[in-house]
Design a protein around this motif. Structure first.
Motif, PDB file in Angstrom:
ATOM      1  N   HIS A 163     -51.827  -6.767 -12.791  1.00  0.00           N
ATOM      2  CA  HIS A 163     -52.855  -7.601 -12.153  1.00  0.00           C
ATOM      3  C   HIS A 163     -52.197  -8.937 -11.796  1.00  0.00           C
ATOM      4  N   PRO A 164     -51.436  -9.008 -10.702  1.00  0.00           N
ATOM      5  CA  PRO A 164     -50.626 -10.197 -10.380  1.00  0.00           C
ATOM      6  C   PRO A 164     -51.412 -11.497 -10.227  1.00  0.00           C
ATOM      7  N   MET A 165     -52.738 -11.413 -10.071  1.00  0.00           N
ATOM      8  CA  MET A 165     -53.529 -12.645  -9.998  1.00  0.00           C
ATOM      9  C   MET A 165     -53.682 -13.295 -11.375  1.00  0.00           C
ATOM     10  N   MET A 166     -53.318 -12.574 -12.427  1.00  0.00           N
ATOM     11  CA  MET A 166     -53.351 -13.127 -13.792  1.00  0.00           C
ATOM     12  C   MET A 166     -52.047 -13.874 -14.030  1.00  0.00           C
ATOM     13  N   VAL A 167     -52.129 -15.201 -14.121  1.00  0.00           N
ATOM     14  CA  VAL A 167     -50.922 -16.022 -14.278  1.00  0.00           C
ATOM     15  C   VAL A 167     -51.111 -17.030 -15.406  1.00  0.00           C
ATOM     16  N   GLY A 168     -49.992 -17.490 -15.938  1.00  0.00           N
ATOM     17  CA  GLY A 168     -49.990 -18.535 -16.957  1.00  0.00           C
ATOM     18  C   GLY A 168     -48.641 -19.210 -16.977  1.00  0.00           C
ATOM     19  N   SER A 169     -48.549 -20.304 -17.734  1.00  0.00           N
ATOM     20  CA  SER A 169     -47.253 -20.980 -17.876  1.00  0.00           C
ATOM     21  C   SER A 169     -47.164 -21.644 -19.243  1.00  0.00           C
ATOM     22  N   ILE A 170     -45.941 -21.714 -19.719  1.00  0.00           N
ATOM     23  CA  ILE A 170     -45.658 -22.352 -20.995  1.00  0.00           C
ATOM     24  C   ILE A 170     -44.548 -23.361 -20.781  1.00  0.00           C
ATOM     25  N   LYS A 171     -44.830 -24.614 -21.143  1.00  0.00           N
ATOM     26  CA  LYS A 171     -43.820 -25.671 -21.082  1.00  0.00           C
ATOM     27  C   LYS A 171     -43.245 -25.819 -22.488  1.00  0.00           C
ATOM     28  N   VAL A 172     -41.910 -25.704 -22.592  1.00  0.00           N
ATOM     29  CA  VAL A 172     -41.229 -25.791 -23.880  1.00  0.00           C
ATOM     30  C   VAL A 172     -40.456 -27.106 -23.914  1.00  0.00           C
ATOM     31  N   VAL A 173     -40.728 -27.920 -24.929  1.00  0.00           N
ATOM     32  CA  VAL A 173     -40.091 -29.226 -25.052  1.00  0.00           C
ATOM     33  C   VAL A 173     -39.241 -29.282 -26.319  1.00  0.00           C
ATOM     34  N   GLY A 174     -38.207 -30.116 -26.304  1.00  0.00           N
ATOM     35  CA  GLY A 174     -37.328 -30.277 -27.450  1.00  0.00           C
ATOM     36  C   GLY A 174     -35.919 -29.880 -27.102  1.00  0.00           C
ATOM     37  N   ARG A 175     -35.098 -29.729 -28.122  1.00  0.00           N
ATOM     38  CA  ARG A 175     -33.696 -29.378 -27.926  1.00  0.00           C
ATOM     39  C   ARG A 175     -33.477 -27.896 -28.130  1.00  0.00           C
ATOM     40  N   LYS A 176     -32.532 -27.354 -27.375  1.00  0.00           N
ATOM     41  CA  LYS A 176     -32.202 -25.932 -27.404  1.00  0.00           C
ATOM     42  C   LYS A 176     -31.714 -25.522 -28.794  1.00  0.00           C
ATOM     43  N   GLY A 226     -37.929 -25.857 -21.125  1.00  0.00           N
ATOM     44  CA  GLY A 226     -38.165 -25.526 -19.723  1.00  0.00           C
ATOM     45  C   GLY A 226     -39.599 -25.077 -19.529  1.00  0.00           C
ATOM     46  N   THR A 227     -39.918 -24.724 -18.298  1.00  0.00           N
ATOM     47  CA  THR A 227     -41.245 -24.215 -17.978  1.00  0.00           C
ATOM     48  C   THR A 227     -41.119 -22.745 -17.614  1.00  0.00           C
ATOM     49  N   TYR A 228     -41.911 -21.933 -18.261  1.00  0.00           N
ATOM     50  CA  TYR A 228     -41.867 -20.488 -18.100  1.00  0.00           C
ATOM     51  C   TYR A 228     -43.182 -20.023 -17.474  1.00  0.00           C
ATOM     52  N   ALA A 229     -43.113 -19.602 -16.206  1.00  0.00           N
ATOM     53  CA  ALA A 229     -44.294 -19.054 -15.529  1.00  0.00           C
ATOM     54  C   ALA A 229     -44.298 -17.548 -15.770  1.00  0.00           C
ATOM     55  N   TYR A 230     -45.471 -17.005 -16.077  1.00  0.00           N
ATOM     56  CA  TYR A 230     -45.561 -15.571 -16.348  1.00  0.00           C
ATOM     57  C   TYR A 230     -46.810 -14.998 -15.688  1.00  0.00           C
ATOM     58  N   PHE A 231     -46.868 -13.671 -15.610  1.00  0.00           N
ATOM     59  CA  PHE A 231     -47.985 -12.995 -14.978  1.00  0.00           C
ATOM     60  C   PHE A 231     -48.115 -11.586 -15.543  1.00  0.00           C
ATOM     61  N   CYS A 232     -49.202 -10.916 -15.186  1.00  0.00           N
ATOM     62  CA  CYS A 232     -49.413  -9.521 -15.545  1.00  0.00           C
ATOM     63  C   CYS A 232     -48.943  -8.673 -14.371  1.00  0.00           C
ATOM     64  N   THR A 233     -48.014  -7.755 -14.609  1.00  0.00           N
ATOM     65  CA  THR A 233     -47.493  -6.931 -13.511  1.00  0.00           C
ATOM     66  C   THR A 233     -48.545  -5.981 -12.960  1.00  0.00           C
ATOM     67  N   HIS A 258     -59.479 -10.441 -17.822  1.00  0.00           N
ATOM     68  CA  HIS A 258     -58.404 -10.539 -16.836  1.00  0.00           C
ATOM     69  C   HIS A 258     -57.889 -11.971 -16.678  1.00  0.00           C
ATOM     70  N   LEU A 259     -57.802 -12.696 -17.797  1.00  0.00           N
ATOM     71  CA  LEU A 259     -57.266 -14.063 -17.834  1.00  0.00           C
ATOM     72  C   LEU A 259     -56.365 -14.219 -19.047  1.00  0.00           C
ATOM     73  N   PHE A 260     -55.394 -15.127 -18.962  1.00  0.00           N
ATOM     74  CA  PHE A 260     -54.626 -15.570 -20.117  1.00  0.00           C
ATOM     75  C   PHE A 260     -55.319 -16.830 -20.626  1.00  0.00           C
ATOM     76  N   ILE A 261     -55.710 -16.837 -21.899  1.00  0.00           N
ATOM     77  CA  ILE A 261     -56.450 -17.964 -22.466  1.00  0.00           C
ATOM     78  C   ILE A 261     -55.704 -18.505 -23.680  1.00  0.00           C
ATOM     79  N   PRO A 262     -55.195 -19.737 -23.626  1.00  0.00           N
ATOM     80  CA  PRO A 262     -55.187 -20.652 -22.487  1.00  0.00           C
ATOM     81  C   PRO A 262     -54.148 -20.231 -21.448  1.00  0.00           C
ATOM     82  N   ALA A 263     -54.378 -20.660 -20.207  1.00  0.00           N
ATOM     83  CA  ALA A 263     -53.453 -20.310 -19.124  1.00  0.00           C
ATOM     84  C   ALA A 263     -52.218 -21.199 -19.140  1.00  0.00           C
ATOM     85  N   LYS A 264     -52.358 -22.421 -19.663  1.00  0.00           N
ATOM     86  CA  LYS A 264     -51.219 -23.353 -19.746  1.00  0.00           C
ATOM     87  C   LYS A 264     -51.102 -23.843 -21.180  1.00  0.00           C
ATOM     88  N   MET A 265     -49.854 -24.019 -21.610  1.00  0.00           N
ATOM     89  CA  MET A 265     -49.604 -24.417 -22.989  1.00  0.00           C
ATOM     90  C   MET A 265     -48.286 -25.186 -23.045  1.00  0.00           C
TER      91      MET A 265
END
Length: 130
Positions: free
Chosen positions: A104-117, A95-102, A42-49
């Motif tokens: 199990h809402p306590m399961m959360v993670g985020s992805i930071k995207v860097v660079g040009r569109k 940008g930064t994209y926060a996500y979760f499991c619908t 019940h975790l996203f591994i890794p939770a941040k990336m």
């Protein structure tokens, strides 16, 4: 008997090879690499990336329970993922994209995207949106 140009060709090749390899490395290092996120216990591994624009992230459900992956603003959403199911999303905008499991809402993670569109017209690279 004609003299062959073998040694001169070999010298030219040995001089050009490091340049060619350097160019291949330089071009290859700008490409985004795909990344993996496990859903386990019940975790996203890794939770941040942090990833580069153009990276495809794949989530794999390693739990016995079904899970989903949904970005908080709805930018991406998987269906229910059973055990060993996967969901992939390519990030084309910084940008930064926060996500979760619908489920199990306590399961959360985020992805930071860097660079040009990246535009969708032949993968043209554009300046970042401010």
């Amino acid at each position: 008997m004609k003299k062959k140009n073998g040694p001169a060709l070999t010298r030219g090749f040995t001089r050009a090879l490091p340049l060619a390899l350097g160019l291949v490395f330089l071009i290859g290092s700008t490409w985004a690499k795909d990344q993996q996120i496990e859903i386990k216990n019940h975790l996203f591994i890794p939770a941040k990336m942090t990833v580069k624009v153009g990276t495809t992230v794949t989530w794999t459900n390693e739990d016995e329970d079904p899970h989903t992956v949904m970005e908080k603003d709805g930018k991406f959403r998987s269906g229910a993922l059973d055990t060993k199911d996967t969901y992939s999303f390519q990030f084309t905008r910084p940008g930064t994209y926060a996500y979760f499991c619908t489920m199990h809402p306590m399961m959360v993670g985020s992805i930071k995207v860097v660079g040009r569109k990246i535009s969708h017209r032949q993968n043209e690279v554009l300046s970042p949106v401010k």
